[in-house]
Design a protein around this motif. Sequence first.
Motif, PDB file in Angstrom:
ATOM      1  N   ASP A 157       1.052  -1.004   0.171  1.00 49.80           N
ATOM      2  CA  ASP A 157       0.158  -0.468   0.000  1.00 49.80           C
ATOM      3  C   ASP A 157       0.843   1.189  -0.323  1.00 49.80           C
ATOM      4  N   MET A 158       1.883   1.315   0.746  1.00 51.48           N
ATOM      5  CA  MET A 158       3.068   2.150   0.985  1.00 51.48           C
ATOM      6  C   MET A 158       4.495   1.755   0.499  1.00 51.48           C
ATOM      7  N   PRO A 159       4.824   1.923  -0.781  1.00 52.29           N
ATOM      8  CA  PRO A 159       6.066   1.574  -1.086  1.00 52.29           C
ATOM      9  C   PRO A 159       6.850   3.052  -1.018  1.00 52.29           C
ATOM     10  N   ILE A 160       7.383   2.508  -0.406  1.00 51.84           N
ATOM     11  CA  ILE A 160       8.772   3.467   0.140  1.00 51.84           C
ATOM     12  C   ILE A 160      10.611   3.270   0.008  1.00 51.84           C
ATOM     13  N   ILE A 161      10.733   3.731  -1.507  1.00 48.36           N
ATOM     14  CA  ILE A 161      11.939   3.256  -2.112  1.00 48.36           C
ATOM     15  C   ILE A 161      12.773   3.911  -2.134  1.00 48.36           C
ATOM     16  N   ILE A 162      13.871   4.044  -1.497  1.00 55.24           N
ATOM     17  CA  ILE A 162      15.445   4.273  -1.212  1.00 55.24           C
ATOM     18  C   ILE A 162      16.224   4.056  -2.645  1.00 55.24           C
ATOM     19  N   PRO A 163      16.192   4.972  -3.360  1.00 50.69           N
ATOM     20  CA  PRO A 163      16.917   4.501  -5.026  1.00 50.69           C
ATOM     21  C   PRO A 163      18.287   5.081  -4.842  1.00 50.69           C
ATOM     22  N   SER A 164      19.096   4.353  -4.552  1.00 50.66           N
ATOM     23  CA  SER A 164      20.477   3.233  -4.666  1.00 50.66           C
ATOM     24  C   SER A 164      20.154   2.106  -4.974  1.00 50.66           C
ATOM     25  N   LYS A 165      21.260   1.561  -5.734  1.00 56.33           N
ATOM     26  CA  LYS A 165      21.582   0.104  -5.476  1.00 56.33           C
ATOM     27  C   LYS A 165      22.734  -0.592  -4.475  1.00 56.33           C
ATOM     28  N   THR A 166      23.093   0.562  -3.675  1.00 52.02           N
ATOM     29  CA  THR A 166      23.691  -0.138  -2.096  1.00 52.02           C
ATOM     30  C   THR A 166      23.362  -0.466  -0.982  1.00 52.02           C
ATOM     31  N   THR A 167      23.425  -1.958  -1.237  1.00 50.91           N
ATOM     32  CA  THR A 167      22.960  -2.837   0.257  1.00 50.91           C
ATOM     33  C   THR A 167      22.743  -1.291   0.787  1.00 50.91           C
TER      34      THR A 167
END
Length: 191
Positions: A157-167
Amino acid sequence: MSTVANDFSDVIQEHLQIINQLTGSKPLITAASKLIISTLVSGHKILLCGNGGSAADCQHFAAELVIRYHKNRRAYPAIALTTDSSILTAHPNDFSFDSLFSRQVEALGAEGDCLIAISTSGNSENIMQASITAKQRNMTVIGLMGGDGGHLKSLVDMPIIIPSKTTARIQEAHMIIYHWWCEMVDEVDHD
């Protein structure tokens, strides 16, 4: 002797760049905090699932909600689905690792509860299946993801996406978010 790919200053700069980008997600992060608070004060619970470092984040966040963050307040029900060694070994042995968390959501989740699904890739099958099961049980699902959100972003319902590919940078941003959520919960009621 191997060399480090990045100077420590480069790591700090990468971290700060990702953290500064969180301001673009402020409305969704704030809405998620309100959902977490309304879930808890209405007597429902928070379930959390993730793998590896995200599993540790689930335990960390659940402990802050059950015990306390900064202020003394009532205990809130939060369950990290990543902690019961018997379940974590029996289910994959008898069934599949892919349904490890969905089975627990089936057993413990109820309408009005909230699942916080953490996946740095957004493509962890067991996290996606848990999210689907939570939605079938009329639970709300908050997703903490990285990269482009993967397949998980369409299941929550709430997608909070961190725009990085570094874990590591994704996990650092996730921690800042859930620590802020803890601060907001602390403000609800305390001694």
